[in-house]
Write a protein that holds these residues in place. Structure first.
Motif, PDB file in Angstrom:
ATOM      1  N   SER A  49       0.832  -1.203   0.000  1.00  0.00           N
ATOM      2  CA  SER A  49       0.000   0.000   0.000  1.00  0.00           C
ATOM      3  C   SER A  49       0.866   1.252   0.000  1.00  0.00           C
ATOM      4  O   SER A  49       1.838   1.358   0.753  1.00  0.00           O
ATOM      5  CB  SER A  49      -0.902   0.011   1.240  1.00  0.00           C
ATOM      6  OG  SER A  49      -1.521   1.272   1.398  1.00  0.00           O
ATOM      7  N   TYR A  50       0.490   2.224  -0.849  1.00  0.00           N
ATOM      8  CA  TYR A  50       1.170   3.512  -0.884  1.00  0.00           C
ATOM      9  C   TYR A  50       0.398   4.559  -0.084  1.00  0.00           C
ATOM     10  O   TYR A  50       0.795   5.722  -0.032  1.00  0.00           O
ATOM     11  CB  TYR A  50       1.354   3.970  -2.332  1.00  0.00           C
ATOM     12  CG  TYR A  50       2.369   3.134  -3.082  1.00  0.00           C
ATOM     13  CD1 TYR A  50       3.727   3.466  -3.059  1.00  0.00           C
ATOM     14  CD2 TYR A  50       1.980   1.987  -3.776  1.00  0.00           C
ATOM     15  CE1 TYR A  50       4.664   2.681  -3.718  1.00  0.00           C
ATOM     16  CE2 TYR A  50       2.910   1.205  -4.434  1.00  0.00           C
ATOM     17  CZ  TYR A  50       4.252   1.545  -4.399  1.00  0.00           C
ATOM     18  OH  TYR A  50       5.184   0.768  -5.045  1.00  0.00           O
ATOM     19  N   ASP A  51      -0.721   4.134   0.524  1.00  0.00           N
ATOM     20  CA  ASP A  51      -1.501   5.013   1.401  1.00  0.00           C
ATOM     21  C   ASP A  51      -1.991   4.162   2.560  1.00  0.00           C
ATOM     22  O   ASP A  51      -3.165   3.817   2.656  1.00  0.00           O
ATOM     23  CB  ASP A  51      -2.671   5.633   0.629  1.00  0.00           C
ATOM     24  CG  ASP A  51      -3.326   6.776   1.403  1.00  0.00           C
ATOM     25  OD1 ASP A  51      -3.017   6.932   2.601  1.00  0.00           O
ATOM     26  OD2 ASP A  51      -4.138   7.503   0.813  1.00  0.00           O
ATOM     27  N   ASP A  53      -2.513   4.394   5.898  1.00  0.00           N
ATOM     28  CA  ASP A  53      -3.579   4.783   6.827  1.00  0.00           C
ATOM     29  C   ASP A  53      -4.951   4.677   6.175  1.00  0.00           C
ATOM     30  O   ASP A  53      -5.901   4.146   6.766  1.00  0.00           O
ATOM     31  CB  ASP A  53      -3.353   6.209   7.331  1.00  0.00           C
ATOM     32  CG  ASP A  53      -2.169   6.296   8.281  1.00  0.00           C
ATOM     33  OD1 ASP A  53      -2.016   5.393   9.120  1.00  0.00           O
ATOM     34  OD2 ASP A  53      -1.391   7.262   8.168  1.00  0.00           O
ATOM     35  N   SER A  54      -5.060   5.195   4.959  1.00  0.00           N
ATOM     36  CA  SER A  54      -6.336   5.181   4.254  1.00  0.00           C
ATOM     37  C   SER A  54      -6.777   3.756   3.929  1.00  0.00           C
ATOM     38  O   SER A  54      -7.931   3.375   4.154  1.00  0.00           O
ATOM     39  CB  SER A  54      -6.232   5.998   2.968  1.00  0.00           C
ATOM     40  OG  SER A  54      -7.442   5.926   2.239  1.00  0.00           O
ATOM     41  N   ASP A  55      -5.855   2.951   3.413  1.00  0.00           N
ATOM     42  CA  ASP A  55      -6.202   1.579   3.016  1.00  0.00           C
ATOM     43  C   ASP A  55      -6.550   0.718   4.228  1.00  0.00           C
ATOM     44  O   ASP A  55      -7.482  -0.087   4.186  1.00  0.00           O
ATOM     45  CB  ASP A  55      -5.049   0.939   2.239  1.00  0.00           C
ATOM     46  CG  ASP A  55      -4.865   1.564   0.862  1.00  0.00           C
ATOM     47  OD1 ASP A  55      -5.805   2.244   0.397  1.00  0.00           O
ATOM     48  OD2 ASP A  55      -3.796   1.365   0.258  1.00  0.00           O
ATOM     49  N   THR A  81       7.239   8.619   7.053  1.00  0.00           N
ATOM     50  CA  THR A  81       7.267  10.064   7.321  1.00  0.00           C
ATOM     51  C   THR A  81       8.090  10.394   8.563  1.00  0.00           C
ATOM     52  O   THR A  81       8.431  11.557   8.773  1.00  0.00           O
ATOM     53  CB  THR A  81       5.832  10.589   7.520  1.00  0.00           C
ATOM     54  OG1 THR A  81       5.163   9.795   8.505  1.00  0.00           O
ATOM     55  CG2 THR A  81       5.059  10.526   6.209  1.00  0.00           C
ATOM     56  N   GLY A 112      -4.787  -2.664  -3.150  1.00  0.00           N
ATOM     57  CA  GLY A 112      -3.367  -2.373  -3.299  1.00  0.00           C
ATOM     58  C   GLY A 112      -2.746  -3.342  -4.285  1.00  0.00           C
ATOM     59  O   GLY A 112      -3.443  -4.068  -4.993  1.00  0.00           O
ATOM     60  N   GLU A 197       3.400  -1.216   4.062  1.00  0.00           N
ATOM     61  CA  GLU A 197       3.475   0.174   3.629  1.00  0.00           C
ATOM     62  C   GLU A 197       4.663   0.373   2.694  1.00  0.00           C
ATOM     63  O   GLU A 197       5.772  -0.094   2.960  1.00  0.00           O
ATOM     64  CB  GLU A 197       3.630   1.089   4.841  1.00  0.00           C
ATOM     65  CG  GLU A 197       3.641   2.568   4.496  1.00  0.00           C
ATOM     66  CD  GLU A 197       3.735   3.455   5.721  1.00  0.00           C
ATOM     67  OE1 GLU A 197       3.260   4.603   5.639  1.00  0.00           O
ATOM     68  OE2 GLU A 197       4.275   3.008   6.749  1.00  0.00           O
ATOM     69  N   THR A 200       6.433   6.657  -0.719  1.00  0.00           N
ATOM     70  CA  THR A 200       6.060   7.491  -1.867  1.00  0.00           C
ATOM     71  C   THR A 200       7.236   8.411  -2.165  1.00  0.00           C
ATOM     72  O   THR A 200       8.180   8.512  -1.381  1.00  0.00           O
ATOM     73  CB  THR A 200       4.801   8.328  -1.553  1.00  0.00           C
ATOM     74  OG1 THR A 200       5.117   9.235  -0.487  1.00  0.00           O
ATOM     75  CG2 THR A 200       3.648   7.435  -1.128  1.00  0.00           C
ATOM     76  N   ASP A 203       8.166  10.848   0.610  1.00  0.00           N
ATOM     77  CA  ASP A 203       8.662  10.366   1.901  1.00  0.00           C
ATOM     78  C   ASP A 203      10.169  10.538   1.984  1.00  0.00           C
ATOM     79  O   ASP A 203      10.881  10.320   0.996  1.00  0.00           O
ATOM     80  CB  ASP A 203       8.324   8.881   2.093  1.00  0.00           C
ATOM     81  CG  ASP A 203       6.839   8.665   2.324  1.00  0.00           C
ATOM     82  OD1 ASP A 203       6.197   9.575   2.889  1.00  0.00           O
ATOM     83  OD2 ASP A 203       6.343   7.601   1.947  1.00  0.00           O
TER      84      ASP A 203
END
Length: 223
Positions: A49-51, A53-55, A81, A112, A197, A200, A203
């Motif tokens: 996943s590149y997102d 928290d959202s996924d 981050t 993903g 994770e 990106t 980052d």
């Protein structure tokens, strides 16, 4: 009443609460049709996943939307981050009604980049049927023992009957727990999702693991 006592003891000897699961044979049970089969569906999916928290939040929300729930969830590691972060890894076990199994699996597969996927179906029909028959037989034995208890005319017979009644009741409770567990496994399918994770372009690069002071000393030495 010595003759009556012998009769009670004979009844006790004729009733084996565990070995003779009683007179009903498995072959005599109603035949299961394909639509009545007890099927347990499970799947395991690993994705990137590149997102994160959202996924990860979307997985939980989807489970609830489909009438299911998250059985187990864990996250380890630090996000990219953070200066010391090298990415998080999350594991979520989702249970959904069997009718929603394929819907959830399709959703997970598009969430993903899937790196591995595995599905299995276990047919527990025979195990369930045999357990149900054993439980029904024990219920019949309990009814007979309760009848004998009400007819007992001396303490010796009463104690023996109540002891056997307690044993048979315990066996029945164990079988009913097994049946409830199998019912739950059939009613709710399981999808286990492992989310890794990925960084990106925005980052920061992962830290070398050296402390801030060490990195400052290195910079000074390098001039």
């Amino acid at each position: 009443h010595e003759g009556d006592g012998a009769g009670f003891r004979s009844n006790l000897e004729d009733m084996d609460p565990v070995a003779d699961r009683a007179t009903m044979e498995v072959a005599g049970a109603p035949q299961q049709t394909a639509s009545q089969d007890k099927l347990v569906y499970t799947a395991s999916v690993s994705l990137q996943s590149y997102d994160f928290d959202s996924d990860y939040a979307a997985l939980r929300a989807k489970a609830e939307e489909l009438g299911g729930y998250v059985d187990v969830s864990s996250v380890e590691g630090l996000p990219f981050t953070q200066s010391e972060g090298s990415g998080r890894r999350g594991n979520m076990q989702i249970r959904v009604p069997q009718a929603q199994y394929e819907t959830l699996l399709a959703y997970v597969n598009q969430l993903g980049e899937v790196t591995s996927s595995e599905e299995s179906v276990a047919n527990i029909t025979q195990q369930y049927t045999e357990t149900q028959i054993r439980a029904d037989n024990l219920k019949a034995q309990i009814a007979r023992l309760q009848e004998l208890v009400s007819q007992a005319e001396n303490i010796e017979d009463l104690i023996a009957l109540e002891s056997q009644l307690s044993s048979v009741t315990s066996d029945l409770e164990s079988l009913e727990t097994q049946l409830q567990h199998m019912d739950q496994q059939v009613a709710y399918s399981t999808v286990s999702v492992a989310v890794t994770e990925m960084p990106t372009t925005s980052d920061p690069a992962p830290s070398s693991g050296r402390s801030f002071g060490q990195r400052m000393a290195d910079a000074l030495r390098q001039g």
